[in-house]
Design a protein around this motif. Structure first.
Motif, PDB file in Angstrom:
ATOM      1  N   LYS A 116       0.791  -0.982   0.200  1.00 47.99           N
ATOM      2  CA  LYS A 116      -0.453  -0.325   0.278  1.00 47.99           C
ATOM      3  C   LYS A 116       0.919   1.453   0.612  1.00 47.99           C
ATOM      4  O   LYS A 116       0.292   2.490  -0.668  1.00 47.99           O
ATOM      5  N   ALA A 117       2.313   1.866   0.754  1.00 49.58           N
ATOM      6  CA  ALA A 117       2.493   2.446   0.597  1.00 49.58           C
ATOM      7  C   ALA A 117       2.854   2.792  -1.239  1.00 49.58           C
ATOM      8  O   ALA A 117       3.670   3.578  -1.056  1.00 49.58           O
ATOM      9  N   LYS A 118       4.007   1.159  -1.590  1.00 46.99           N
ATOM     10  CA  LYS A 118       4.353   1.154  -3.024  1.00 46.99           C
ATOM     11  C   LYS A 118       3.207   2.486  -3.675  1.00 46.99           C
ATOM     12  O   LYS A 118       3.202   2.697  -4.815  1.00 46.99           O
ATOM     13  N   VAL A 119       2.321   1.983  -3.877  1.00 48.74           N
ATOM     14  CA  VAL A 119       0.664   1.811  -4.012  1.00 48.74           C
ATOM     15  C   VAL A 119       0.537   4.128  -3.776  1.00 48.74           C
ATOM     16  O   VAL A 119      -0.055   4.661  -5.135  1.00 48.74           O
ATOM     17  N   ALA A 120       0.843   4.298  -2.909  1.00 44.56           N
ATOM     18  CA  ALA A 120       1.233   5.499  -2.619  1.00 44.56           C
ATOM     19  C   ALA A 120       2.291   6.395  -3.579  1.00 44.56           C
ATOM     20  O   ALA A 120       2.386   7.901  -3.028  1.00 44.56           O
ATOM     21  N   GLY A 121       2.833   5.947  -3.645  1.00 42.04           N
ATOM     22  CA  GLY A 121       4.492   6.339  -4.207  1.00 42.04           C
ATOM     23  C   GLY A 121       5.575   6.716  -3.344  1.00 42.04           C
ATOM     24  O   GLY A 121       6.333   6.967  -3.651  1.00 42.04           O
ATOM     25  N   ILE A 122       5.593   5.585  -2.772  1.00 40.07           N
ATOM     26  CA  ILE A 122       6.580   5.221  -1.137  1.00 40.07           C
ATOM     27  C   ILE A 122       7.308   4.175  -1.549  1.00 40.07           C
ATOM     28  O   ILE A 122       6.401   3.206  -0.905  1.00 40.07           O
ATOM     29  N   GLN A 314       2.450 -13.899  -1.376  1.00 48.19           N
ATOM     30  CA  GLN A 314       0.908 -13.955  -2.803  1.00 48.19           C
ATOM     31  C   GLN A 314      -0.413 -14.286  -1.233  1.00 48.19           C
ATOM     32  O   GLN A 314      -0.700 -13.967  -2.368  1.00 48.19           O
ATOM     33  N   PHE A 315       0.085 -15.335  -0.032  1.00 45.65           N
ATOM     34  CA  PHE A 315      -0.896 -15.167   0.325  1.00 45.65           C
ATOM     35  C   PHE A 315      -1.597 -13.390   0.746  1.00 45.65           C
ATOM     36  O   PHE A 315      -2.773 -13.458   1.139  1.00 45.65           O
ATOM     37  N   PHE A 316      -0.704 -12.322   1.801  1.00 43.54           N
ATOM     38  CA  PHE A 316      -0.995 -11.451   1.868  1.00 43.54           C
ATOM     39  C   PHE A 316      -1.195 -10.178   0.321  1.00 43.54           C
ATOM     40  O   PHE A 316      -2.258  -9.554   0.457  1.00 43.54           O
ATOM     41  N   ILE A 317      -0.511 -10.760  -0.557  1.00 41.75           N
ATOM     42  CA  ILE A 317      -0.923 -10.044  -2.215  1.00 41.75           C
ATOM     43  C   ILE A 317      -2.135 -10.404  -2.103  1.00 41.75           C
ATOM     44  O   ILE A 317      -3.325  -9.626  -2.679  1.00 41.75           O
ATOM     45  N   ASP A 318      -2.461 -11.562  -2.446  1.00 48.66           N
ATOM     46  CA  ASP A 318      -3.510 -12.049  -2.774  1.00 48.66           C
ATOM     47  C   ASP A 318      -5.719 -11.629  -1.759  1.00 48.66           C
ATOM     48  O   ASP A 318      -5.610 -11.513  -2.564  1.00 48.66           O
ATOM     49  N   ASN A 319      -4.464 -11.394  -0.480  1.00 54.04           N
ATOM     50  CA  ASN A 319      -5.292 -11.006   0.139  1.00 54.04           C
ATOM     51  C   ASN A 319      -5.714 -10.039   0.910  1.00 54.04           C
ATOM     52  O   ASN A 319      -6.989  -9.510   1.230  1.00 54.04           O
ATOM     53  N   SER A 320      -5.188  -8.971  -0.385  1.00 55.51           N
ATOM     54  CA  SER A 320      -5.471  -7.621   0.206  1.00 55.51           C
ATOM     55  C   SER A 320      -6.378  -7.086  -0.026  1.00 55.51           C
ATOM     56  O   SER A 320      -7.061  -7.196  -1.463  1.00 55.51           O
ATOM     57  N   ASP A 321      -7.623  -5.948   0.344  1.00 55.65           N
ATOM     58  CA  ASP A 321      -8.187  -5.178  -0.056  1.00 55.65           C
ATOM     59  C   ASP A 321      -7.542  -3.959  -1.407  1.00 55.65           C
ATOM     60  O   ASP A 321      -8.747  -3.230  -1.488  1.00 55.65           O
ATOM     61  N   SER A 322      -6.657  -3.646  -1.660  1.00 54.41           N
ATOM     62  CA  SER A 322      -6.523  -3.453  -2.569  1.00 54.41           C
ATOM     63  C   SER A 322      -6.244  -3.771  -3.261  1.00 54.41           C
ATOM     64  O   SER A 322      -5.435  -4.622  -3.801  1.00 54.41           O
ATOM     65  N   GLU A 323      -6.901  -3.230  -4.970  1.00 52.61           N
ATOM     66  CA  GLU A 323      -6.962  -3.698  -5.753  1.00 52.61           C
ATOM     67  C   GLU A 323      -5.512  -3.934  -6.509  1.00 52.61           C
ATOM     68  O   GLU A 323      -5.040  -4.666  -7.364  1.00 52.61           O
ATOM     69  N   GLU A 324      -5.029  -2.712  -6.758  1.00 54.00           N
ATOM     70  CA  GLU A 324      -3.297  -2.190  -6.371  1.00 54.00           C
ATOM     71  C   GLU A 324      -2.692  -3.149  -6.636  1.00 54.00           C
ATOM     72  O   GLU A 324      -1.663  -3.471  -6.499  1.00 54.00           O
ATOM     73  N   VAL A 325      -2.210  -3.342  -5.164  1.00 55.20           N
ATOM     74  CA  VAL A 325      -1.911  -4.611  -4.686  1.00 55.20           C
ATOM     75  C   VAL A 325      -1.754  -5.340  -5.028  1.00 55.20           C
ATOM     76  O   VAL A 325      -0.431  -7.037  -5.058  1.00 55.20           O
ATOM     77  N   ARG A 326      -3.265  -5.859  -5.401  1.00 58.01           N
ATOM     78  CA  ARG A 326      -3.170  -7.462  -5.648  1.00 58.01           C
ATOM     79  C   ARG A 326      -2.640  -7.387  -7.057  1.00 58.01           C
ATOM     80  O   ARG A 326      -2.716  -8.680  -7.281  1.00 58.01           O
ATOM     81  N   LYS A 327      -2.631  -6.669  -7.662  1.00 61.36           N
ATOM     82  CA  LYS A 327      -1.155  -6.644  -9.374  1.00 61.36           C
ATOM     83  C   LYS A 327      -0.241  -7.108  -9.068  1.00 61.36           C
ATOM     84  O   LYS A 327       0.551  -7.278  -9.977  1.00 61.36           O
ATOM     85  N   MET A 328       0.183  -6.957  -7.921  1.00 61.04           N
ATOM     86  CA  MET A 328       1.081  -7.276  -8.185  1.00 61.04           C
ATOM     87  C   MET A 328       2.543  -8.743  -7.819  1.00 61.04           C
ATOM     88  O   MET A 328       1.960  -9.328  -7.524  1.00 61.04           O
ATOM     89  N   LYS A 329       3.575  -8.874  -7.516  1.00 65.76           N
ATOM     90  CA  LYS A 329       5.019  -9.504  -7.381  1.00 65.76           C
ATOM     91  C   LYS A 329       5.347  -9.782  -6.180  1.00 65.76           C
ATOM     92  O   LYS A 329       6.183  -8.626  -5.752  1.00 65.76           O
ATOM     93  N   PRO A 330       5.476 -10.513  -5.901  1.00 67.86           N
ATOM     94  CA  PRO A 330       6.343 -10.681  -4.796  1.00 67.86           C
ATOM     95  C   PRO A 330       7.738 -10.014  -4.555  1.00 67.86           C
ATOM     96  O   PRO A 330       8.164  -9.267  -3.628  1.00 67.86           O
TER      97      PRO A 330
END
Length: 354
Positions: A116-122, A314-330
């Protein structure tokens, strides 16, 4: 009188938890023998040329934070010329927020907050696992039945830690595994501090409670039923993270932090009595048997080689409530190059040689 009897255990529990919080601010060091921690191990990173002050945030007062506490208390950080100030910040999302703002330079956080920090540009990155399994349990009110957990959960409230935290992810995963939808079929009550969560559960604000030792032992003593053990799930408890710019600016410091936590894990497995004293200091446990029990349930969650697996991330990526995070890779959120370097150099194996 009835109300007084109800309030008494709540007050006692809050007192126990607050004593744990207060103990963390103490400047006194347990009377531990840190001579083993001062040994120079093969291919260990070289100490920094000059002392560096660094603030490291951690998200819970549970014993899953033990490697960080041990690295501080036994002088492991100090021998590498690192003056580490440990800062308790309730919940991995808040740790990440503080890291984002520069209030700390490193923190024990999780995949979802980093994403989520990455989504925010950090840009920040997890450099090493701390534990690869979690000593967490689901407890219910005293009339809850373990045999029919799906029906028990439906229409009820689960109290867990901050939204986006490990506790929150595991609670929602368990709800889904029972064929239910979080926040629709089951209400999820997110709360920051463990003392607040415990008091809320005992008041009856929730039907179920995700909790770690040593508080879980108090739940046992008071007769609350343990309904589920999350320990069998191989997921990242938390990892040491830095902002990418700071990591690139101070790569030697980053390597030392990773090496220190690896060395602390070895110390924990090899020095039970000294470690129990550190547990007592940081959790406020004054019962030696309870502190030993806390050690015993946590020690086998500590990885010898703390790689973060793609599956765990991947467990956390898949279960994120952020659509942008769910598109990320480990690989967007995790960098295991320092663990790999320390592993291939022989440093990690040298910690376990007799």
């Amino acid at each position: 009188m009835k109300n007084f009897k109800l309030a008494l255990p709540i007050l006692l529990m809050i007192g126990i938890l607050l004593s744990g919080c207060n103990s963390e601010g103490s400047s006194s060091t347990p009377e531990t023998s840190n001579s083993k921690a001062q040994v120079e191990h093969e291919n260990a990173p070289k100490p920094l040329n000059e002392s560096v002050d660094i603030k490291i945030g951690y998200p819970t007062q549970g014993a899953s934070m033990l490697p960080l506490w041990v690295a501080k208390e036994t002088g492991i950080f100090e021998k590498y010329n690192v003056n580490a100030d440990l800062v308790y910040i309730a919940g991995t999302p808040k740790v990440q927020e503080t890291l984002n703002s520069g209030g700390i330079q490193a923190g024990l956080t999780g995949i979802d907050p980093v994403g989520k920090a990455k989504v925010a540009g950090i840009d920040s990155v997890i450099l090493s696992a701390v534990a690869d399994r979690s000593v967490l349990y689901l407890y219910g009110q005293k009339d809850a039945k373990k045999s029919d957990l799906g029906n028990e959960l439906k229409g009820k409230t689960v109290i867990t830690a901050a939204e986006g935290s490990l506790y929150d992810h595991l609670a929602q995963s368990l709800i889904r595994e029972n064929g239910l939808t979080p926040r629709e079929d089951v209400k999820v009550l997110n709360m920051g501090g463990e003392g607040d969560r415990t008091a809320a559960f005992m008041r009856g604000d929730g039907d179920f409670y995700v909790v770690a030792p040593p508080t879980s032992f108090k739940m046992d003593d008071m007769g609350y039923p343990q309904l589920y053990d999350f320990k069998e799930k191989e997921v990242l408890n938390s990892g040491i993270a830095m902002k990418v710019d700071y990591y690139k600016e101070k790569p030697e410091l980053a390597e030392i932090l990773v090496a220190s936590l690896i060395e602390a894990n070895a110390f924990i497995t090899q020095n039970k009595e000294e470690t129990i004293k550190i547990i007592s200091k940081y959790t406020g446990i004054d019962d030696s048997k309870l502190a030993e029990k806390t050690y015993n349930v946590n020690v086998d969650t500590l990885p010898k080689k703390p790689y973060v697996s793609d599956e765990s991330a991947q467990f956390f990526i898949d279960n994120s409530d952020s659509e942008e995070v769910r598109k990320m890779k480990p690989s967007d959120l995790v960098d295991m190059s320092l663990v790999k370097k320390l592993d291939e150099s022989g440093f990690i194996d040298s910690l376990y040689e007799e």
